[in-house]
Design an enzyme around this catalytic site. Sequence first.
Site, PDB file in Angstrom:
ATOM      1  N   GLU A  53      33.846 -10.216  25.825  1.00  0.00           N
ATOM      2  CA  GLU A  53      34.395 -10.766  24.567  1.00  0.00           C
ATOM      3  C   GLU A  53      35.511  -9.913  23.981  1.00  0.00           C
ATOM      4  O   GLU A  53      36.069 -10.217  22.938  1.00  0.00           O
ATOM      5  CB  GLU A  53      33.267 -10.920  23.539  1.00  0.00           C
ATOM      6  CG  GLU A  53      32.249 -11.987  23.900  1.00  0.00           C
ATOM      7  CD  GLU A  53      32.882 -13.376  23.963  1.00  0.00           C
ATOM      8  OE1 GLU A  53      32.350 -14.244  24.693  1.00  0.00           O
ATOM      9  OE2 GLU A  53      33.937 -13.599  23.303  1.00  0.00           O
ATOM     10  N   TYR A  64       0.861  -1.192   0.000  1.00  0.00           N
ATOM     11  CA  TYR A  64       0.000   0.000   0.000  1.00  0.00           C
ATOM     12  C   TYR A  64       0.897   1.241   0.000  1.00  0.00           C
ATOM     13  O   TYR A  64       2.121   1.137  -0.003  1.00  0.00           O
ATOM     14  CB  TYR A  64      -0.878  -0.002   1.265  1.00  0.00           C
ATOM     15  CG  TYR A  64      -0.075  -0.208   2.513  1.00  0.00           C
ATOM     16  CD1 TYR A  64       0.092  -1.491   3.062  1.00  0.00           C
ATOM     17  CD2 TYR A  64       0.611   0.850   3.117  1.00  0.00           C
ATOM     18  CE1 TYR A  64       0.880  -1.697   4.173  1.00  0.00           C
ATOM     19  CE2 TYR A  64       1.411   0.644   4.219  1.00  0.00           C
ATOM     20  CZ  TYR A  64       1.542  -0.623   4.738  1.00  0.00           C
ATOM     21  OH  TYR A  64       2.347  -0.827   5.837  1.00  0.00           O
ATOM     22  N   SER A  77       8.179   6.190   7.414  1.00  0.00           N
ATOM     23  CA  SER A  77       9.214   6.383   8.447  1.00  0.00           C
ATOM     24  C   SER A  77      10.567   5.773   8.111  1.00  0.00           C
ATOM     25  O   SER A  77      11.565   6.090   8.762  1.00  0.00           O
ATOM     26  CB  SER A  77       8.721   5.847   9.793  1.00  0.00           C
ATOM     27  OG  SER A  77       8.857   4.440   9.875  1.00  0.00           O
TER      28      SER A  77
END
Length: 349
Positions: A306, A46, A79
Amino acid sequence: MVTGAQAQSEGAGTVRSGADLPHVMILATGGTIAGTGATSTTTVGYTAAKVGVEQLIDAVPALRTVADVTGEQVFQVASENMTNTLWLKLAKRVNELLARRDVDGIVITHGTDTLEETAYFLDLVVKSNKPVVLVGAMRPSTAISADGPINLYNAVILAGSKAAAGKGVLVAMNDQFYAAREVTKANTSTVDTFRSSDLGALGYMQDSRPHFYRVPIRLHTVDTPFDVSKLDALPKVDIAYGYENVGRTAVDAFVASGDKGIVYAGVGDGSLHQDVKPALVDARKQNVVIVRGSRVGNGIVARNGEANDDQLDFVVSDTLNPQKARILLMLALTRTSDTREIQKMFQTY
Ligand code: DGL
């Protein structure tokens, strides 16, 4: 057609007179909630950002039984096209309106693709305890069982409720509401797409009122140092994504383009590929602030876990996903480039 009387009965549990209704501003920015499809069964493919704010309000007569609503079209975009310029315009307008005594709360209608990002950006820069609620839709206004009207109705009630004051920016979707810091779009197309998976929703919208079960712990809005009132740009920060066989190209390109900060969305607990780590070290040597994050989406990225962040002078993202870590890093860089200060911000907001 919903009559006034019917609207009254459909509205909040107890019908309230106009005099004591909260004044809620609806700021429209676009998205699917303002979208139109070719047929009533068009739910993908749309056009977003077509319907204006007055049409959105008129499509939900029950709004006027729960609040004195005023609409304003701040801009009209899908957006995925959101920009720092649009963010600064929206944030300044929100703060200007919330400073008015006659405004009790604000609803922002927005596309769902970057809704979580705008919500967190505002969570850090809005300077009021009044409710600010972001809302969208996954089906266009022309679709069978469009979710926009009920989402907008719930958002207006939440924004007009005293219970929502001081809770930071909220996202109201699919009968639930979430903290801006924690919520994310978790499904490409279903109406239950917004979730705060490990940490959960703050509560439910039911019987035309909010039911809170949790409140945000991290500081927000008036309790942050971030002030955009005099800004017309934001520091350039990008996200490099970690994956199998990843090289240093993206990091090097971001540095060459003038980034002030880079968020690395590492694998697992923010692990760095052996070929990317030297690029991040080189970036740090050029005073680019590095945030070591994770693509995983849940859990804390452990400092010095890490990677030896102390030795590398990296910041870790805490539980923020990469797109939200980028927002906090952008705003942090408007205040300082001191990595110890920035790390404190990631443990506070
Ligand atoms: N173009 C997308 C956006 O404006 C549509 C998704 C939506 O709003 O649900 O975010």
